[in-house]
Design an enzyme around this catalytic site. Structure first.
Site, PDB file in Angstrom:
ATOM      1  N   ASP A   1       0.805  -1.215   0.000  1.00 55.08           N
ATOM      2  CA  ASP A   1       0.000   0.000   0.000  1.00 55.08           C
ATOM      3  C   ASP A   1       0.843   1.273   0.000  1.00 55.08           C
ATOM      4  OD1 ASP A   1       0.957  -0.458   2.581  1.00 55.08           O
ATOM      5  OD2 ASP A   1      -1.019  -0.883   3.410  1.00 55.08           O
TER       6      ASP A   1
ATOM      7  N   ASN B   1      -7.321  -2.966  14.165  1.00 54.81           N
ATOM      8  CA  ASN B   1      -8.706  -3.277  13.798  1.00 54.81           C
ATOM      9  C   ASN B   1      -8.784  -4.496  12.891  1.00 54.81           C
ATOM     10  OD1 ASN B   1      -7.668  -2.296  11.419  1.00 54.81           O
ATOM     11  ND2 ASN B   1      -9.075  -0.561  11.233  1.00 54.81           N
TER      12      ASN B   1
ATOM     13  N   HIS C   1      -7.005  -4.939  10.098  1.00 54.63           N
ATOM     14  CA  HIS C   1      -6.745  -4.717   8.675  1.00 54.63           C
ATOM     15  C   HIS C   1      -5.470  -5.427   8.231  1.00 54.63           C
ATOM     16  CE1 HIS C   1      -4.450  -0.625   9.312  1.00 54.63           C
ATOM     17  NE2 HIS C   1      -3.624  -1.633   9.397  1.00 54.63           N
TER      18      HIS C   1
ATOM     19  N   GLU D   1      -9.493  -2.159   5.264  1.00 55.78           N
ATOM     20  CA  GLU D   1     -10.127  -1.869   6.540  1.00 55.78           C
ATOM     21  C   GLU D   1     -11.362  -2.746   6.762  1.00 55.78           C
ATOM     22  OE1 GLU D   1      -8.332  -0.224   8.440  1.00 55.78           O
ATOM     23  OE2 GLU D   1      -8.073   1.874   7.948  1.00 55.78           O
TER      24      GLU D   1
HETATM   25  P1  PGA Z   1       2.382  -1.823  12.669  1.00 58.12           P
HETATM   26  O1  PGA Z   1       1.179  -1.724  11.650  1.00 58.12           O
HETATM   27  O2  PGA Z   1       3.330  -2.822  12.080  1.00 58.12           O
HETATM   28  O3  PGA Z   1       2.986  -0.453  12.706  1.00 58.12           O
HETATM   29  O4  PGA Z   1       1.828  -2.271  13.969  1.00 58.12           O
HETATM   30  C1  PGA Z   1       0.627  -2.895  11.156  1.00 58.12           C
HETATM   31  C2  PGA Z   1      -0.537  -2.563  10.265  1.00 58.12           C
HETATM   32  O5  PGA Z   1      -1.223  -1.543  10.508  1.00 58.12           O
HETATM   33  O6  PGA Z   1      -0.796  -3.317   9.319  1.00 58.12           O
END
Ligand code: PGA
Length: 241
Positions: free
Chosen positions: A67, A134, A136, A141
């Site tokens: 992304d 959450n 994702h 999302e």
């Molecule tokens: P993080 O994010 O590795 O900074 O915890 C993971 C994500 O949001 O996919």
């Protein structure tokens, strides 16, 4: 699903890097799906060390990232393109790297172009994933259709607040992103989900043991035939080997 419960984040990252290295050794021109965020940082450091010690060659590997924020350029320190260059690409001999174009204003064009790249490269051999609080994966999302390919996302409040730590002001946190869709992620031959720390404990448990639902995007991974989960004693506290 194979679950590795390692003691520390360091151990988990080492294990993840070993799986990536093995994938490249087995297929030097493999397609690697990469992720940003805090989770894979140590794993990338292990890959850089292996490269510096001449244990691995990335010259024929193709990397595709999950992304990118809409509106951030490659030169913006908060863009994922910048993140990947800084934390991995500039320190290894990889040539073929791909990430959605955050500066493309037309979402249809941005998504079609990236999807074409993904389709041309073929299925990802090994897709690295982190997980959002959450649930994702990528920026898919809660509520995202499992059949989506690359698409524009309106980031959720939870994601915006989790990302707030990287920006000076709340207003600076991008509200939109382009992301690889779940359909493409699920076409990967192998998926490597890394989650460490106690703040990932609940969502990891829900994703791996709860119902498969678009409300928890990572829950779809339960239906993939080749998923490896790597966690530490905190994120996998609930899991007995
Ligand atoms: P993080 O994010 O590795 O900074 O915890 C993971 C994500 O949001 O996919």
């Amino acid at each position: 699903m194979k679950i590795y419960k390692l003691k520390t984040e360091e151990d988990a990252s080492k294990k993840a890097s070993e799986i990536i290295i093995k994938t490249i050794k087995n297929k030097e021109d493999c397609v690697l799906g990469l992720a940003t965020g805090s989770t894979p940082l140590k794993t990338y450091q292990f890959l850089i060390d292996a490269y510096k010690n001449k244990k691995i060659d990335f010259s024929k590997v193709a990397a595709v990232n999950l992304d990118e924020y809409k509106g951030l350029s490659k030169d913006d320190p908060n863009s994922y393109s910048y993140f990947m260059d800084k934390h991995l690409f500039n320190q290894i001999n990889i040539k073929n790297t791909n990430i959605p174009d955050g500066m493309e204003k037309d979402p249809v064009k941005a998504c079609n172009t990236y999807q074409k790249t993904l389709n041309n490269l073929g299925p990802v051999d090994l897709q690295i994933l982190g997980i959002g609080l959450n649930g994702h994966i990528g920026f898919n999302e809660p509520g995202t259709d499992f059949n989506e390919e690359t698409h524009l996302v309106s980031l959720s409040k939870s994601t915006i607040s989790a990302n707030r730590r990287f920006f000076l002001k709340e207003e600076d946190v991008p509200k939109f992103a382009y992301t690889m869709g779940i359909k493409t992620i699920m076409k990967s031959k192998t998926i490597l989900l890394i989650a460490t720390g106690k703040n990932k404990k609940e969502i990891l448990k829900e994703s791996l043991t709860g119902p498969v639902t678009t409300n928890v995007p990572a829950s779809i991974l339960q239906t993939h035939e080749n998923v490896i989960v790597i966690g530490d004693s905190e994120s996998l506290e609930w899991y007995e080997d």
